[in-house]
Design a protein around this motif. Structure first.
Motif, PDB file in Angstrom:
ATOM      1  N   GLN A 149      -9.546   9.213   5.002  1.00 50.80           N
ATOM      2  CA  GLN A 149      -8.900   8.444   3.945  1.00 50.80           C
ATOM      3  C   GLN A 149      -8.162   9.394   3.001  1.00 50.80           C
ATOM      4  OE1 GLN A 149     -11.403   5.552   2.198  1.00 50.80           O
ATOM      5  NE2 GLN A 149      -9.861   4.831   0.768  1.00 50.80           N
ATOM      6  N   ARG A 187       0.206   0.476   1.014  1.00 46.17           N
ATOM      7  CA  ARG A 187      -0.824   0.251   2.043  1.00 46.17           C
ATOM      8  C   ARG A 187      -2.078   1.054   1.728  1.00 46.17           C
ATOM      9  NH1 ARG A 187       0.832  -2.207   7.014  1.00 46.17           N
ATOM     10  NH2 ARG A 187      -0.979  -1.199   7.939  1.00 46.17           N
ATOM     11  N   LYS A 228      -4.066  -0.545  -0.977  1.00 46.83           N
ATOM     12  CA  LYS A 228      -4.677  -1.797  -0.526  1.00 46.83           C
ATOM     13  C   LYS A 228      -5.794  -1.542   0.483  1.00 46.83           C
ATOM     14  CE  LYS A 228      -0.620  -4.756  -1.059  1.00 46.83           C
ATOM     15  NZ  LYS A 228       0.372  -5.577  -0.338  1.00 46.83           N
ATOM     16  N   GLY A 229      -5.977  -0.274   0.857  1.00 42.31           N
ATOM     17  CA  GLY A 229      -7.010   0.051   1.831  1.00 42.31           C
ATOM     18  C   GLY A 229      -6.602  -0.224   3.267  1.00 42.31           C
ATOM     19  N   GLN A 230      -5.326  -0.382   3.520  1.00 44.41           N
ATOM     20  CA  GLN A 230      -4.822  -0.653   4.863  1.00 44.41           C
ATOM     21  C   GLN A 230      -4.526   0.646   5.595  1.00 44.41           C
ATOM     22  OE1 GLN A 230      -1.395  -3.066   4.004  1.00 44.41           O
ATOM     23  NE2 GLN A 230      -2.595  -4.943   3.765  1.00 44.41           N
ATOM     24  N   ALA A 231      -4.445   0.553   6.907  1.00 43.53           N
ATOM     25  CA  ALA A 231      -4.120   1.719   7.730  1.00 43.53           C
ATOM     26  C   ALA A 231      -2.686   2.171   7.455  1.00 43.53           C
ATOM     27  CB  ALA A 231      -4.275   1.374   9.206  1.00 43.53           C
TER      28      ALA A 231
END
Length: 117
Positions: free
Chosen positions: A88, A23, A26-29
């Motif tokens: 991030q 995740r 993929k740049g997801q939370a």
């Protein structure tokens, strides 16, 4: 036996870590409950490994696994700090944390196999 239980906990925690890493890349939370579950399983595995590695059943290989996994855990705490600050996560630290955890886990498996021989 403690080393085997530790390995099982680390393996279960690794599943959560894999989901978190995928995740993140993929740049997801990253879900906090999953991150906490990953950490709790890792911490519990670490406690069992400490007991197993520092008692009569512990070998030099088990102590090496312990050292590597403690360093991986420190990286995990560092990553958790990003989570709590809602920042991030640095991908390089994620990769290093994963690499150390896999190396420590592999070393633990070698220690377990040595005890079975």
């Amino acid at each position: 036996m403690m080393l085997i239980y530790a390995a099982v906990l680390f393996a279960l925690g690794a599943l959560g870590g894999l989901v978190l890493a995928l995740r993140a890349f993929k740049g997801q939370a990253l879900p906090l409950p999953l991150a906490l579950g990953h950490g709790v399983l890792g911490a519990a595995g670490l406690v069992l490994l400490i007991v197993g590695a520092l008692t009569g059943s512990g070998s030099q290989t088990a102590r090496i696994a312990l050292a590597v996994l403690v360093i991986a855990a420190l990286g995990g705490f560092y990553l958790l700090s990003f989570h709590l600050r809602k920042q991030q996560h640095p991908k390089a630290v994620i990769g290093l944390h994963a690499l150390l955890a896999v190396a420590g886990f592999a070393t633990l498996l070698v220690a377990i196999l040595q005890l079975q021989a």
